[in-house]
Design a protein around this motif. Structure first.
Motif, mmCIF file in Angstrom:
data_model
loop_
_atom_site.group_PDB
_atom_site.id
_atom_site.type_symbol
_atom_site.label_atom_id
_atom_site.label_comp_id
_atom_site.label_asym_id
_atom_site.label_seq_id
_atom_site.Cartn_x
_atom_site.Cartn_y
_atom_site.Cartn_z
ATOM 1 N N GLU A 54 0.827 -1.208 0.000
ATOM 2 C CA GLU A 54 0.000 0.000 0.000
ATOM 3 C C GLU A 54 0.865 1.263 0.000
ATOM 4 O O GLU A 54 0.521 2.253 -0.645
ATOM 5 C CB GLU A 54 -0.946 -0.011 1.213
ATOM 6 C CG GLU A 54 -2.080 -1.012 1.052
ATOM 7 C CD GLU A 54 -2.937 -1.166 2.299
ATOM 8 O OE1 GLU A 54 -4.126 -1.496 2.164
ATOM 9 O OE2 GLU A 54 -2.416 -0.980 3.408
ATOM 10 N N LEU A 55 2.003 1.199 0.713
ATOM 11 C CA LEU A 55 2.894 2.364 0.723
ATOM 12 C C LEU A 55 3.377 2.666 -0.693
ATOM 13 O O LEU A 55 3.325 3.806 -1.164
ATOM 14 C CB LEU A 55 4.083 2.109 1.652
ATOM 15 C CG LEU A 55 5.148 3.201 1.653
ATOM 16 C CD1 LEU A 55 4.607 4.505 2.226
ATOM 17 C CD2 LEU A 55 6.384 2.770 2.441
ATOM 18 N N LEU A 73 2.008 1.749 -3.459
ATOM 19 C CA LEU A 73 0.868 2.106 -4.325
ATOM 20 C C LEU A 73 0.561 3.601 -4.250
ATOM 21 O O LEU A 73 0.012 4.172 -5.197
ATOM 22 C CB LEU A 73 -0.376 1.307 -3.933
ATOM 23 C CG LEU A 73 -0.434 -0.141 -4.401
ATOM 24 C CD1 LEU A 73 -1.654 -0.833 -3.806
ATOM 25 C CD2 LEU A 73 -0.498 -0.207 -5.918
ATOM 26 N N LEU A 74 0.900 4.232 -3.123
ATOM 27 C CA LEU A 74 0.667 5.681 -3.001
ATOM 28 C C LEU A 74 1.348 6.434 -4.135
ATOM 29 O O LEU A 74 0.884 7.456 -4.599
ATOM 30 C CB LEU A 74 1.228 6.199 -1.668
ATOM 31 C CG LEU A 74 0.346 6.086 -0.424
ATOM 32 C CD1 LEU A 74 1.064 6.651 0.787
ATOM 33 C CD2 LEU A 74 -0.978 6.800 -0.614
ATOM 34 N N LYS A 75 2.525 5.897 -4.570
ATOM 35 C CA LYS A 75 3.258 6.575 -5.641
ATOM 36 C C LYS A 75 3.065 5.910 -7.001
ATOM 37 O O LYS A 75 3.143 6.563 -8.026
ATOM 38 C CB LYS A 75 4.756 6.559 -5.316
ATOM 39 C CG LYS A 75 5.253 7.752 -4.556
ATOM 40 C CD LYS A 75 6.761 7.726 -4.620
ATOM 41 C CE LYS A 75 7.369 8.899 -3.935
ATOM 42 N NZ LYS A 75 8.848 8.819 -3.997
#
Lengths: 243, 268
Positions: A87-88, A90-92
């Protein structure tokens, strides 16, 4: 033309001068180590360079608009912060909502993590990672949008001695692969001599700047670290030694 | 019980109360996730307390009390952030000062209101059974608006919750998004006043999200669990209040606390 020019930069917090009229330049492809004793303003100087802290005097000029990746010294997460490594990233990596990413995006996250040897951590919560694992994940996060410059603040803090060597080897390998310009805050002179092409030594003021083997003389080190009777080199809970 | 339930569902004011509980539970839970992840529980409580002063000012000057609540909550939120950035005072001290001062000022101002005000207790502890059709329309509008805002700001707020500096370097306009967050928080606080009142709305924002964090394996499911717990607290609390003939606001918060207790036992 320099990639980065720092002109006469000072930073003050509540009438306390943390960085005092510092000048230096960085060329494309340099691996620059910013060193100095504890509380000497290294992190603040890096944050001024990154635009996170506004200098109270002087200016920071980047030539062109290089993409910048940043790896902080630590992240102050709420205990049990449930964000996974995937998820971290995926933020970028994608603009799509978290709950709508497909197999291909999962594959991209996995590939990004594999570059730093952290692909096995994809399902793990960020808050459950060890110091070394977190550094790898943060480096992968910084590299997702293929930056031109990688800035790292004490990348070995909270890591044991063996882990520290591995992290610096990884940074060195990635810098060569991606032709990165690297700015890193460090407290370890061995690492500086081994990897840095340029050193910026500060103790609030600029003490010296240049090729480590030329400018880091015993006299200079003594002068820069005067007041700091021992040059503590702090690691994670498993190790601690002094230079 | 089935007969009682059919009476409950057939009475207009109870049905409106139920709908209000669902709406407020949904919105507070969504925003509560960011409040909990950013360790702002105490901060959201201070904003909720400040809304009492806003209500008092609204009543004194003939402005809609909820509008007064939103405006004063935003003012206090900005005041806290300003003092935090411009002084060396610890953040919990700043919040503590503002929170206590806001409650005290609110009560002082309320004492200037002429005559007996039956709705004051409602502002303090909620009066969900008095939700009118118009209130429901406003609640629905604010619920949809804040849900859209949370959806739009999701990445930025999550990035800031992870690390503010990293978010800024990644291109998030941190300061702007921070103020948008405070504004949304003030709106949601105002939205929940009717349900549980200024004293308890902070709990309704924090508790479902905190319970969700106990059981959610990732951020995706965190929001789902928070909404489930927020809406369940509202509905079950309201039914319990009806069955036991007690005040609805406190019953909702006690139900949410019960859910938190269960989630703690199931903690990952």
């Amino acid at each position: 033309m320099n990639l980065l020019a720092v002109h006469n930069v000072s930073v003050r917090y509540h009438d306390r001068t943390v960085v005092d009229h510092v000048d230096f330049t960085v060329d494309r492809g340099d691996v620059v180590a910013i060193i100095g004793p504890n509380g000497s303003g290294k992190t603040t100087l890096l944050k001024a360079v990154l635009g996170v802290v506004t200098p109270s005097e002087g200016a920071v000029h980047w030539h062109g608009s290089p993409r910048i990746g940043y790896v902080p010294q630590r992240v102050d997460l709420e205990r049990g912060f449930p964000m996974t490594v995937e998820e971290l990233l995926l933020l970028k990596l994608t603009d799509r909502p978290f709950w709508r990413h497909d197999r291909a995006t999962h594959g991209r996250v996995s590939a990004e993590l594999a570059r730093v040897g952290a692909d096995k951590l994809i399902e793990k919560r960020v808050s459950e990672l060890s110091g070394g694992e977190l550094q790898r994940v943060l480096i992968a996060f910084a590299l997702v949008d293929r930056p031109d410059v990688l800035c790292l603040d004490e990348p070995s803090s909270g890591i044991d001695v063996e882990g520290e060597e591995t992290i610096y080897n990884l940074i060195h390998r990635l810098a060569e692969q991606d032709k990165l310009t690297v700015l890193l805050v460090s407290h370890d002179l061995d690492i500086v001599f081994k990897y840095a092409t340029k050193v910026i030594c500060i103790n609030r003021k600029l003490m010296c700047a240049g090729v480590p083997s030329r400018v880091l003389t015993p006299e200079m080190i003594q002068r820069a670290y005067s007041g700091a009777s021992t040059y503590k080199h702090e690691h994670g809970p498993r190790s601690s030694h002094a230079h | 019980m089935p007969t009682e339930l059919s009476i409950f569902l057939s009475s207009g004011f109870l049905l409106r109360a139920l709908l209000a509980a669902v709406l407020v539970g949904f919105v507070t839970a969504n925003l509560g996730v960011f409040v909990v992840l950013r360790k702002m529980a105490f901060f959201s409580d201070a904003i909720a307390h400040a809304s009492l002063t806003g209500i008092a000012l609204g009543l004194l000057f003939g402005i809609h009390p909820i509008l007064g609540a939103v405006a004063f909550s935003v003012l206090v939120a900005v005041g806290i952030v300003f003092l935090q950035k411009r002084s060396t005072i610890a953040i919990d001290t700043v919040i503590g000062v503002f929170s206590s001062a806001a409650i005290a000022l609110g009560v002082l101002l309320l004492s200037y209101l002429p005559g007996y005000r039956a709705d004051l207790f409602g502002y303090l502890f909620g009066d969900i059974l008095a939700v009118s059709r118009n209130d429901l329309i406003v609640l629905g509008g604010v619920a949809v608006g804040s849900a859209l805002l949370v959806g739009w700001s999701f990445r930025a707020w999550l990035g800031i919750a992870f690390d503010g500096d990293l978010a800024k370097i990644s291109g998030v306009r941190v300061q702007r998004m921070e103020y948008l967050f405070l504004l949304t928080l003030a709106l949601v606080v105002a939205l929940g006043i009717k349900l549980v009142g200024t004293v308890l709305i902070g709990s309704l924002i924090v508790i479902p999200a905190a319970a969700a964090k106990n059981v959610a394996p990732n951020v995706r499911s965190l929001f789902g669990f928070a909404v489930l717990f927020g809406v369940s607290s509202g509905v079950l609390g309201l039914l319990a209040a009806y069955a036991l003939d007690v005040a609805a606001g406190p019953a909702i918060v006690v139900t949410a606390t019960g859910i938190f207790g269960l989630s703690f036992l199931l903690k990952r």
